[in-house]
Design an enzyme around this catalytic site. Structure first.
Site, PDB file in Angstrom:
ATOM      1  N   GLU A 199       0.904  -1.082   0.046  1.00 40.48           N
ATOM      2  CA  GLU A 199       0.086   0.043  -0.064  1.00 40.48           C
ATOM      3  C   GLU A 199       0.833   1.325  -0.058  1.00 40.48           C
ATOM      4  O   GLU A 199       1.504   1.532   1.095  1.00 40.48           O
ATOM      5  CB  GLU A 199      -1.177   0.019   1.349  1.00 40.48           C
ATOM      6  CG  GLU A 199      -1.609  -1.107   1.632  1.00 40.48           C
ATOM      7  CD  GLU A 199      -2.991  -1.390   0.469  1.00 40.48           C
ATOM      8  OE1 GLU A 199      -3.327  -0.196  -0.088  1.00 40.48           O
ATOM      9  OE2 GLU A 199      -3.438  -2.298   0.491  1.00 40.48           O
ATOM     10  N   CYS A 233      -2.233   9.306   2.557  1.00 37.71           N
ATOM     11  CA  CYS A 233      -1.656   8.787   1.204  1.00 37.71           C
ATOM     12  C   CYS A 233      -2.809   9.134   0.064  1.00 37.71           C
ATOM     13  O   CYS A 233      -2.514   9.238  -1.023  1.00 37.71           O
ATOM     14  CB  CYS A 233      -1.548   7.297   1.272  1.00 37.71           C
ATOM     15  SG  CYS A 233      -3.192   6.444   1.942  1.00 37.71           S
TER      16      CYS A 233
HETATM   17  P1  NAD Z   1       8.528   4.942   4.660  1.00 38.27           P
HETATM   18  O1  NAD Z   1       8.592   4.193   3.390  1.00 38.27           O
HETATM   19  O2  NAD Z   1       9.657   5.704   4.902  1.00 38.27           O
HETATM   20  O3  NAD Z   1       8.308   4.081   5.885  1.00 38.27           O
HETATM   21  C1  NAD Z   1       7.405   3.052   6.150  1.00 38.27           C
HETATM   22  C2  NAD Z   1       7.756   2.199   7.138  1.00 38.27           C
HETATM   23  O4  NAD Z   1       8.851   1.192   6.289  1.00 38.27           O
HETATM   24  C3  NAD Z   1       8.456   2.264   8.362  1.00 38.27           C
HETATM   25  O5  NAD Z   1       7.958   1.588   9.290  1.00 38.27           O
HETATM   26  C4  NAD Z   1      10.100   2.211   8.261  1.00 38.27           C
HETATM   27  O6  NAD Z   1      10.805   2.080   9.476  1.00 38.27           O
HETATM   28  C5  NAD Z   1       9.896   0.928   7.340  1.00 38.27           C
HETATM   29  N1  NAD Z   1      11.163   0.841   6.267  1.00 38.27           N
HETATM   30  C6  NAD Z   1      11.951   1.881   5.844  1.00 38.27           C
HETATM   31  N2  NAD Z   1      12.846   0.951   4.998  1.00 38.27           N
HETATM   32  C7  NAD Z   1      12.557  -0.251   5.260  1.00 38.27           C
HETATM   33  C8  NAD Z   1      13.094  -1.520   4.651  1.00 38.27           C
HETATM   34  N3  NAD Z   1      14.095  -1.276   3.630  1.00 38.27           N
HETATM   35  N4  NAD Z   1      12.885  -2.478   4.881  1.00 38.27           N
HETATM   36  C9  NAD Z   1      11.846  -2.754   5.756  1.00 38.27           C
HETATM   37  N5  NAD Z   1      11.288  -1.615   6.497  1.00 38.27           N
HETATM   38  C10 NAD Z   1      11.580  -0.404   6.106  1.00 38.27           C
HETATM   39  O7  NAD Z   1       7.244   5.600   4.675  1.00 38.27           O
HETATM   40  P2  NAD Z   1       6.739   6.642   5.555  1.00 38.27           P
HETATM   41  O8  NAD Z   1       7.368   8.013   5.430  1.00 38.27           O
HETATM   42  O9  NAD Z   1       6.748   6.261   7.010  1.00 38.27           O
HETATM   43  O10 NAD Z   1       5.142   6.914   5.167  1.00 38.27           O
HETATM   44  C11 NAD Z   1       4.794   7.954   4.182  1.00 38.27           C
HETATM   45  C12 NAD Z   1       4.465   7.079   2.950  1.00 38.27           C
HETATM   46  O11 NAD Z   1       3.365   5.931   3.099  1.00 38.27           O
HETATM   47  C13 NAD Z   1       3.800   8.051   2.001  1.00 38.27           C
HETATM   48  O12 NAD Z   1       4.483   7.782   0.714  1.00 38.27           O
HETATM   49  C14 NAD Z   1       2.383   7.493   1.832  1.00 38.27           C
HETATM   50  O13 NAD Z   1       1.562   7.872   0.705  1.00 38.27           O
HETATM   51  C15 NAD Z   1       2.326   6.013   2.261  1.00 38.27           C
HETATM   52  N6  NAD Z   1       0.931   5.480   2.757  1.00 38.27           N
HETATM   53  C16 NAD Z   1       0.559   4.912   2.021  1.00 38.27           C
HETATM   54  C17 NAD Z   1      -0.638   4.338   2.242  1.00 38.27           C
HETATM   55  C18 NAD Z   1      -1.787   3.432   1.538  1.00 38.27           C
HETATM   56  O14 NAD Z   1      -2.629   2.855   2.194  1.00 38.27           O
HETATM   57  N7  NAD Z   1      -1.539   3.377   0.269  1.00 38.27           N
HETATM   58  C19 NAD Z   1      -1.289   4.741   3.632  1.00 38.27           C
HETATM   59  C20 NAD Z   1      -0.464   5.376   4.472  1.00 38.27           C
HETATM   60  C21 NAD Z   1       0.665   5.734   4.018  1.00 38.27           C
END
Ligand code: NAD
Length: 482
Positions: A199, A233
């Site tokens: 997502e 998002c």
């Molecule tokens: P992010 O990708 O930076 O981090 C998300 C999670 O992934 C965190 O828990 C982080 O610690 C973890 N993570 C980071 N690198 C990783 C790796 N290599 N392996 C495993 N885990 C890892 O995102 P964010 O800044 O926390 O959130 C914002 C983003 O999330 C925006 O792009 C937003 O659109 C998206 N989002 C999408 C939805 C949806 O339902 N489509 C909902 C909410 C947020």
């Protein structure tokens, strides 16, 4: 967590639903504490936090009321060619699932996924974002049910921890977060052939056609763009308005934006702050790029309070596709207004984006609204509303293109936490099946007739299939040709 899974799989869906009921009661009792915690952690106004709680509880209630029906083993049709046999489909838990969450909706994304995984019979490793870890929060909610708390392990840490958790080879990964991280996780998971649901980010469009109620459409756009300071998002990040109503819509939007109230920690505050410093920097960078490339700032466009991470809700015009505010996810309180002339043009403009999460279409013409909604390359569309697909737990949420692959919630989102299993059941008999050995010349000739009976259109098809099939079956009991 394997051990927890083996305990959990001995429980019934109905038992697990009872545990979710306890959790709902706890959420209800603690609602004010939860709202305050969400508001403080993420900088969201209390009403935004309350909406997050409602969405979470609404999904929990859906699981309590409906999960058992969709997780039940069901009969599937069995064709005449398999006469006498029975077919079934069951939905099995996957095992240990890893849920990795972002920082913007820590309660909703965390708990809706945990509850779904649990009701399906999976044990869970949950990794919240390091930006909004809310340490101890999930544990304190889950402790209302010993079965729930022993089935869910919360692991606090950043991306490096996320990578380590993937290396432990969970049975499936449910990731919500940025597209960049989603791609990295997919690559790592592929090494172990771990299935992944993604997502990811969005650049959602709202389209407004003439004849729409301007007041309603403008209010929808302002809320859609500025709720939780655009850190959703599915925020409206591109507003396409038909040229005939652009002037009126723009005036209303600017007026409504300027009327928004910022009154920290008060229940009537419309606006909150950015949740984290780096997100404020992205918003500033996008606005700087837009200004430099000729965008007109109609209102906002500035930091209100750097320490409090507050950015003014911003409406801009005269944008170009090459600007960051149009091509990339801003994830902040910025609403670009773009005019269009025809249906074809606006569909093509919306679909130009590499993202495809959600969209909304406003039109008084039902056929037009649905035609345009169908043509948009996204996972869901709200018609004459904004972000409302998420409001119905029967509808799954997700995207396409760079916005990801999975579906959360709804029946599809429930089944995402299961492995479907199919059964073909024969009565205990002595019969030798026609497709088993020995292959004989006479059986081969009969197969030729059987193929014709099966696939040549005829009003007597079923009768012919039955007769040729029965003959084939009786030949199969005889062994080799004499
Ligand atoms: P992010 O990708 O930076 O981090 C998300 C999670 O992934 C965190 O828990 C982080 O610690 C973890 N993570 C980071 N690198 C990783 C790796 N290599 N392996 C495993 N885990 C890892 O995102 P964010 O800044 O926390 O959130 C914002 C983003 O999330 C925006 O792009 C937003 O659109 C998206 N989002 C999408 C939805 C949806 O339902 N489509 C909902 C909410 C947020």
């Amino acid at each position: 967590m394997q051990k927890a899974f083996h305990i959990l799989r001995k429980t019934s869906v109905e038992q697990r639903q009872q545990e979710l009921k306890k959790l709902r009661q706890k959420l209800l009792e603690e609602k004010n504490t939860i709202i305050n915690r969400l508001s403080q952690t993420c900088g969201k106004p209390k009403t935004d936090a309350a909406l997050e709680l409602i969405g979470t509880m609404d999904w929990g209630k859906w699981l309590e009321d409906h999960a058992h029906k969709f997780l039940k083993t069901k009969k599937a049709p069995t064709p005449i060619t398999l006469l006498g046999k029975k077919s079934l489909i069951s939905h099995e838990p996957l095992g240990v699932v890893l849920i990795i969450a972002p920082w913007n909706y820590p309660l909703h994304i965390g708990l809706t996924q945990i509850m779904t995984a649990f009701v399906c019979g999976n044990s869970v490793i949950y990794k919240p974002s390091e930006v909004s870890p809310m340490k101890g929060f999930y544990e304190s909610l889950l402790e209302v049910s010993p079965l729930l708390s022993q089935s869910v392990e919360i692991q606090y840490g950043d991306g490096d921890l996320g990578k380590k958790l993937i290396d432990q080879k969970p049975n499936k990964i449910f990731f919500t977060g940025s597209t960049k991280t989603g791609i990295a996780i997919s690559k790592q998971a592929a090494e172990h052939l771990i299935p992944v649901d993604l997502e990811l980010g969005g650049k959602d469009a709202m389209v407004v056609f003439p004849g729409s109620n301007i007041q309603r459409a403008a209010s929808a756009a302002v809320w859609g763009a500025f709720t939780h300071s655009g850190q959703s998002c599915s925020s409206v990040e591109r507003l396409y308005v038909h040229k005939d109503i652009e002037k009126e819509m723009t005036q209303e939007i600017v007026k409504k934006t300027q009327d928004l109230l910022r009154d920290e920690n008060k229940e009537n505050s419309d606006l909150g702050s950015m949740s984290v410093g780096f997100q404020l920097e992205i918003v500033k960078e996008h606005l700087q790029d837009a200004r430099f490339k000729g965008a007109k700032i109609l209102t906002g466009g500035e930091v209100i309070d750097k320490d409090k991470l507050q950015y003014a809700p911003t409406v801009i015009q005269n944008t170009k596709p090459e600007m960051k505010v149009i091509g990339q996810e801003t994830f902040g309180p910025v609403l670009p207004i773009i005019s269009f002339s025809t249906e074809e043009e606006v569909v093509s403009l919306v679909n130009e984006s590499e993202f495809g999460l959600q969209a909304s279409v406003f039109s008084p013409d039902k056929d037009q609204a649905f035609r345009v909604a169908k043509a948009l390359e996204v996972g869901g569309v709200s018609i004459n509303n904004v972000n409302m697909v998420e409001g119905n737990p029967w509808l799954s949420f997700g995207g396409c293109k760079q916005s990801g692959t999975g579906r959360a919630r709804g029946v599809e989102g429930l089944h995402a936490f299961t492995r479907s299993k199919y059964y073909l059941i024969d009565p205990n008999s002595k019969k030798i099946e026609a497709n088993w050995y020995p292959y004989t010349q006479s059986k081969y000739n009969q197969f030729q007739k059987f193929i014709k009976a099966l696939f040549v259109d005829s009003p007597l098809r079923l009768l012919k299939v039955a007769l040729t099939g029965l003959k084939l079956e009786s030949m199969s009991q005889k062994g080799r040709d004499e």
